[in-house]
Structure formats: structure tokens, C-alpha cells
Design an enzyme around this catalytic site. Structure first.
Site, mmCIF file in Angstrom:
data_model
loop_
_atom_site.group_PDB
_atom_site.id
_atom_site.type_symbol
_atom_site.label_atom_id
_atom_site.label_comp_id
_atom_site.label_asym_id
_atom_site.label_seq_id
_atom_site.Cartn_x
_atom_site.Cartn_y
_atom_site.Cartn_z
ATOM 1 N N HIS A 33 -5.244 -1.254 -4.943
ATOM 2 C CA HIS A 33 -5.724 -0.133 -4.135
ATOM 3 C C HIS A 33 -6.522 0.800 -5.027
ATOM 4 O O HIS A 33 -6.065 1.172 -6.114
ATOM 5 C CB HIS A 33 -4.550 0.594 -3.480
ATOM 6 C CG HIS A 33 -3.828 -0.275 -2.506
ATOM 7 N ND1 HIS A 33 -2.764 -1.068 -2.875
ATOM 8 C CD2 HIS A 33 -4.044 -0.520 -1.191
ATOM 9 C CE1 HIS A 33 -2.345 -1.756 -1.822
ATOM 10 N NE2 HIS A 33 -3.102 -1.437 -0.794
ATOM 11 N N LYS A 84 -12.453 -3.497 7.827
ATOM 12 C CA LYS A 84 -12.327 -4.330 6.634
ATOM 13 C C LYS A 84 -13.419 -5.384 6.570
ATOM 14 O O LYS A 84 -14.004 -5.780 7.586
ATOM 15 C CB LYS A 84 -10.954 -5.003 6.572
ATOM 16 C CG LYS A 84 -10.668 -5.990 7.691
ATOM 17 C CD LYS A 84 -9.269 -6.598 7.513
ATOM 18 C CE LYS A 84 -8.926 -7.538 8.667
ATOM 19 N NZ LYS A 84 -7.591 -8.152 8.521
ATOM 20 N N CYS A 99 0.790 -1.233 0.000
ATOM 21 C CA CYS A 99 0.000 0.000 0.000
ATOM 22 C C CYS A 99 0.828 1.294 0.000
ATOM 23 O O CYS A 99 0.509 2.211 -0.771
ATOM 24 C CB CYS A 99 -1.028 -0.009 1.128
ATOM 25 S SG CYS A 99 -0.582 -0.924 2.593
ATOM 26 N N GLN A 138 0.918 -11.210 -3.163
ATOM 27 C CA GLN A 138 -0.482 -10.811 -3.003
ATOM 28 C C GLN A 138 -1.076 -10.396 -4.341
ATOM 29 O O GLN A 138 -0.400 -9.758 -5.151
ATOM 30 C CB GLN A 138 -0.591 -9.633 -2.041
ATOM 31 C CG GLN A 138 -0.291 -9.944 -0.593
ATOM 32 C CD GLN A 138 -0.468 -8.725 0.289
ATOM 33 O OE1 GLN A 138 0.022 -7.644 -0.032
ATOM 34 N NE2 GLN A 138 -1.154 -8.885 1.403
ATOM 35 N N HIS A 194 -8.256 -0.750 0.121
ATOM 36 C CA HIS A 194 -7.318 -1.856 -0.038
ATOM 37 C C HIS A 194 -8.149 -3.101 -0.367
ATOM 38 O O HIS A 194 -9.113 -3.395 0.350
ATOM 39 C CB HIS A 194 -6.550 -2.127 1.257
ATOM 40 C CG HIS A 194 -5.855 -0.940 1.844
ATOM 41 N ND1 HIS A 194 -4.494 -0.875 2.007
ATOM 42 C CD2 HIS A 194 -6.337 0.240 2.327
ATOM 43 C CE1 HIS A 194 -4.151 0.268 2.575
ATOM 44 N NE2 HIS A 194 -5.268 0.968 2.773
#
Length: 645
Positions: A391, A471, A340, A387, A517
């Protein structure tokens, strides 16, 4: 008098100090007999506890899901009593409930053996059969220390010392045996039932400190009835068969070794799965309006300090220190644990307008985190991982639309990968976090509203949000009923502020973007492990590392087998030719173990007729097909879901 509100909304008046048992009895005799605990304003407690204020209560029976925690907690106490009865001199330490069971840590000079389990279980059944009541007592701290010290229970003395001043020291008895415990418990040992089993032994350290005394941990599982226990044990058997580490060896996909703990060595077949999955995901992201980027692996600590990650994640970061020419101090940099901050640096290059938003930046970002060696688990829990990260920089009024879009994308990808359903957990502010409460109120409200607009209900997961924002956690259920948390979506008002992200709004002024995110798979390594275990190695045809093997019966057919393999490769399949001088049954068995979906067997007759004998993995049947027919059929099957007609 106090007012008690029941689950159906009905209200009743009772004398102050009424217990859950009294309330159950006032409702019905059958409920009183079934009751094992009471929830008071959502908090599970002993059935005998007095209720002194107005409250919303729920009587918990043994058939309720909440009873599982109590059954396991009570079982841990019975385990401890059984061990001390059979092995005098053993000290008990702690025995918590864990997922699917419980454990208890013991201090004993002689080692336990799994051969002891039969005797311990028999003693536990004896204790349960006595049906002794669980009773709670509150002791003075000095008394508790003196009693445990006299019994030689030095670990319990430490635990008493650790109880904060002003907090009750609770003792629970089951007959003559007693333990220090917060509770709650069911009314008696007989309520535990017989659906339990001791599972394994492990070493442990007192309070998790490797410098402390070494303990022996006995794990057990407990359920409401034998059917649940049998189903769980069957699931464990299936899990063992599906273990991605074993299948990874059998299928020659990857390996790990001690020179690179937590890092994966991908073999050609395993990397073929990775590449197919990555190519599919890249096409889906391109179609969804994402722009792919790449950020550095090693970044100066100054950026991690500015973002807040240095303070939060320093112990989990791999750090490099070097003497750099032209600098008086040492250059201290860290391998990125997440992507990020790097994506904000890309956003910050040049002036961004409100017309540029939403801006969706995606990266298959290689990250590193120091996971304790004991936590590493095949490719499911590693130190180096990639990953499928992205974003989304947007205005606050775009949060809902972007959440709806993401949920639709995620659910479509999961369906393509064989997961038709998922659950969503809503994780709100953790105890340690960045940003003000007002900012968190804003972020949590925005994310909850957006999730509802997307048409999803959520399970609350209190205190488990990221340090910069709430989240959503997307939880998949695999073929044998296990849950896997994979995708995430996080609303972040904090990092854009900390790292100076801004865009020019319609009013000509600079405003902070909101940063979403998001990930679908979570990490490639872990998700591939999940796919392997969910499918027991029988991956969807389009993901199979080797989609077809052309195997010969006799060497006369070698030229034809090579031609078939070449034609399949040109059609886009991953194929191998097995021309070894081995019996065909041996070849079939070997490639079945490697989970090859299709075997095309050819001999002299097939070469003359330009046909193949087709064997599908898991089927004993064999069919004959013409070469052109099977080429077209397998080429169609091999297309990824997004490319299928």
C-alpha cells in the site's frame, strides 16, 4: 424522421421505427445478407427491432466478435429443443451464455449420459439445417404462465413470476418450439453453423439453492467456424496436459486434502519454487523503495467494522469467538481476508509529514477467505493464500508518478517471469460501494489520468471496482492463449478517511493521504499455478525446484557423483544425486517426468576424465563437458534475472 449515425461517423435519415435489417439493406445487399444483429447505442439487439429515436448503430455480421454471444445463445435454445424432442417430459430451466460456450439446465427423472451427446448433437444439426427463423413475441404475463403451466414447465412459470412488473414477457420461437427469453437472437437457426460441440455433464440446483430441485446441466461450446472450434479443443487438450494439479503430483510440489479444504500442503520441492520467487520479489521491492512489514493474522471485528469489510465480506471471513478474561462480552475476531486495514494502523503510528510521502509498505501477507467448496480449484482458488501486497500512502498530486513507477515495476517483473505483454482493464464503481459519488469521480479521474501518463490504453470493465475505489486489473496471456488476471492497482480515498489516516501538509494542517492498493502477482499460490501451467512444468531454470540431477551409470561412479553434486550445491544450485541401482534410461525417464531441467550423467569414464554427460530436458542430444566448465555454466544460468550479469 430520425438520424442514424454509422460507425464511420456518417449520418442518414430514416423513418421512425426503421429496423436494423432495413438499415443494412439500405447500405448494401451484401451487408443485408451477412447481418445477424444490430447494436443500438452500444446495446446488442435483434435485427428486426424497430429503432424509434436518434441513435448510433452498428450492423453486426457473423464474422464479428459480438456474433459469438449470439451463436452460443442460439445454440443453447437449439440444445433445449433437441433434448425435449429426444427425451419427452424433460423440463427446461435456464440456458445462459458463458465464457467459451453455453449450458442449459434440465429437470428429468432419469439421468443423462455423455453417451447421449451424439444423438443430441445430431438432432441439433437437424434443427439448424431446417433454418427456422427466430421470432420474438411479447405475451401477457397471465398467458405466459398458463401456457407453460399447461406444458408442465413449472420452472418457466417461476421465471415468469420473477420478471418485474412492467417488464415485457418475451417469447422467442424457432419454428413450433418456443422459450421464455430476453434475447437477442440471430435471424434464424441456420446462422448458428456447425462449429459446436457438447462438452460435459454436471449437477446443478435450481437457482443455485441446495435445498431446491436438483437439475442436470449440459455444457457446450460454439464458435464462428470449425477452425475456431478446433483451436479451442486443442487448447483444452493442452490445458489438460498442463493442469497444475497433475504436474504438482508428478513433480512432487504440493498436495491438498479434505481435512484442510482450500489450504495447500507445500512439499520441499514446491516450497523451493516459493522461496526463490519470494526472494526475487523481495529484492525487487527493496530496490523500488518499499518497506516490508508484518501485520497480525487475527484482528478484532471492531477494526473490520470500522473499515467496512465486516459488512462487505463477513460471509467470506473466518471468525473466531473466545471467552477472554476481563471482558464481559465474547472476543470476536476474524482471520484477515486482506492486509489494507493493518497497513493503515502502521501508518497511523506517530505523526507523518508530507515529507514522508510517498510511503510504500509491503507485506507477503497470509490471508484467509471462505470460498465455496465448489469454487476451489487446486492452488488456483484456495481459502488460505499469500498476497504480494503493498500500500502506497501518497498525496493526490503523487498518484500519477506512483502509478507510472508501479506500471514500470510490474512490467519488468512480468518480463522476468516470461510474460512480455499484458492487457489492462479499468474497473469503475460497483453498485455497492463506500464513499460519495464525488469521491468516486475524483478517484476514477485520477486513476485514468495516471494510466494514460504511464502510456497504457485500458479496456473498460464497468462496475467491477473494489468497494472503496476504482482499480486497474493487469491481465496476462499464457502460452496457450488463456487470460489470467493477476496484478492490481486501486486508488482509495475511502479507507484513509474511515480509519483516520492523516499527514501534516506544508500548510501545517492535517490532510488525508490517498492510499494506492497494489499487487503484482496477486497471490503466490495462484501465480505459481499459472507459472506451472504456462511452462507445462518446465519452469525457468532459476525457478526450477530441482535444477540438476547427478545420476550414476554404475556404482563405481558414486563418489564422483557425490562430489559433483556437492560442488553444484556450493555454487548455489538446487541439486540431487541419484545413486540408485537402476538403469540409466529408467532414471532419465523418471527425472524427465519430474521436469528436472538438467541431468548430469556420470560413469567410470567420466569419473576418470572428470567430465559429465549433459542431458537437457526435452532434448535427445547429449553433450560431454568438463566439470569446471559445467559448474560455471549452470551457476550462471541459475541466477535470478535481477542478479544476472
Amino acid at each position: 424522421m430520425i438520424t442514424i449515425t454509422l460507425p464511420d461517423g456518417a449520418q442518414r435519415s430514416y423513418e421512425r421505427g426503421v429496423s436494423g435489417a432495413d438499415i443494412a439493406a439500405s447500405i448494401s445487399k451484401s451487408l443485408a445478407k451477412k447481418a445477424v444483429a444490430v447494436k443500438v447505442d452500444g446495446v446488442l439487439g435483434d435485427l428486426a427491432d424497430p429503432i424509434r429515436n436518434d441513435a448510433r448503430i452498428e450492423i453486426v455480421t457473423r464474422s464479428d466478435r459480438d456474433a459469438l454471444e449470439l451463436i452460443r445463445h442460439d445454440c443453447a435454445h437449439v440444445l433445449a429443443e433437441a433434448v425435449q424432442d429426444l427425451f419427452p417430459g424433460t423440463q427446461v430451466t435456464i440456458g445462459p451464455v458463458i465464457e467459451n460456450g453455453f449450458y442449459y439446465d434440465f429437470f428429468r427423472n432419469e439421468p443423462f449420459s455423455t453417451e447421449d451427446f451424439a444423438a443430441i448433437e445430431a438432432k441439433m444439426r437437424e434443427i439448424i439445417a431446417h433454418d427456422r427463423p427466430f421470432t420474438k413475441e411479447v405475451w401477457e404475463r397471465a398467458r405466459a404462465k398458463a401456457v407453460f403451466d399447461a406444458k408442465g414447465e413449472r420452472f418457466k412459470v417461476e421465471l415468469v413470476d420473477a420478471i418485474p412488473e412492467g417488464e415485457d414477457v418475451k417469447i422467442y420461437r424457432q419454428g413450433e418450439w418456443f422459450d421464455l427469453c430476453r434475447g437477442p437472437h440471430m435471424p434464424s437457426t441456420g446462422r448458428i453453423g456447425d462449429a459446436f460441440k457438447l462438452m460435459k455433464l454436471a449437477g446443478a440446483y435450481w437457482r443455485g439453492d441446495a435445498r431446491g430441485p436438483q437439475l442436470q446441466r449440459i455444457y457446450g461450446t460454439a464458435w464462428r467456424d470449425r477452425n475456431e472450434l478446433d483451436a479451442y479443443l486443442h487448447m483444452l487438450e493442452e490445458a489438460e496436459k498442463r493442469d497444475h494439479r497433475r504436474l504438482g503430483r508428478e513433480m512432487d510440489l504440493f498436495h491438498l486434502q479434505e481435512e484442510a479444504p482450500g489450504m495447500v500442503f507445500w512439499h520441499p520441492k514446491g516450497w523451493a519454487i516459493w522461496r526463490a520467487l519470494e526472494a526475487y520479489l523481495r529484492r525487487r521491492l527493496d530496490a523500488a523503495g518499499y518497506q516490508e512489514v508484518k501485520t497480525p493474522q487475527l484482528i478484532d471485528r471492531k477494526l473490520w467494522e470500522a473499515s467496512g469489510h465486516w459488512e462487505k465480506f463477513r460471509e467470506s471471513m473466518f471468525v473466531a469467538e473466545v471467552e477472554e478474561e476481563g471482558r464481559e462480552d465474547r472476543l470476536v475476531a476474524a482471520l484477515k481476508p486482506m492486509n489494507c486495514p493493518g497497513h493503515i494502523q502502521i501508518f497511523n503510528q506517530g505523526i507523518k509529514s508530507y515529507r514522508d510521502l510517498p510511503l510504500r509498505l509491503a507485506e507477503f501477507g497470509s490471508c484467509h477467505r471462505y470460498e465455496p467448496s465448489g469454487a476451489l480449484h487446486g492452488i488456483m482458488r484456495v481459502r488460505g493464500f499469500t498476497q504480494d501486497d503493498a500500500h502506497i500512502f501518497c498525496r493526490e498530486d503523487q498518484i500519477t508518478d506512483e502509478t507510472v513507477r508501479f506500471c514500470a515495476l510490474l512490467s519488468s517483473i512480468y518480463r522476468d517471469l516470461g510474460f512480455s505483454q499484458f492487457r489492462i482493464k479499468f474497473s469503475d464503481r460497483p453498485e455497492k460501494r463506500a464513499g460519495s459519488d464525488a469521491v468516486w469521480d475524483q478517484a476514477e479521474a485520477a486513476l485514468m489520468e495516471a494510466t494514460r501518463a504511464a502510456g497504457y490504453e485500458v479496456e473498460l470493465n464497468p462496475g467491477e471496482g473494489a468497494f472503496y475505489g476504482p482499480k486497474l486489473e493487469f491481465v496476462l496471456t499464457d502460452a496457450i492463449g488463456r487470460d489470467w488476471q493477476c496484478g492490481t492497482l486501486q486508488v482509495d480515498f475511502v479507507l484513509p478517511e474511515r480509519l483516520g489516516a492523516a499527514y501534516v501538509a506544508e500548510d501545517g494542517q492535517k490532510h488525508r493521504p490517498v492510499m494506492l492498493h497494489r499487487a503484482v502477482l496477486g497471490s503466490f499460490e495462484r501465480f505459481i499455478g499459472i507459472l506451472i501451467e504456462d511452462s507445462a512444468g518446465r519452469l525457468p531454470f532459476w525457478l526450477a525446484p530441482v535444477q540438476a540431477v547427478v545420476a550414476t551409470i554404475t556404482s563405481d561412479a558414486d563418489p564422483y557423483a557425490e562430489e559433483v553434486a556437492e560442488r553444484l550445491e556450493k555454487a548455489g544450485l538446487r541439486v540431487a544425486a541419484d545413486l540408485r541401482n537402476e538403469k540409466i534410461n529408467y532414471k532419465v525417464r523418471e527425472h524427465s517426468v519430474a521436469k528436472v531441467p538438467v541431468m548430469l550423467v556420470v560413469g567410470r569414464r567420466e569419473a576418470e576424465e572428470r567430465t559429465v554427460s549433459v542431458r537437457r530436458l526435452g532434448s535427445k542430444e547429449q553433450a560431454t563437458a568438463g566439470l569446471e566448465e559445467i559448474l560455471a555454466q549452470l551457476a550462471s544460468e541459475a541466477r535470478a534475472p535481477d542478479l544476472a550479469a
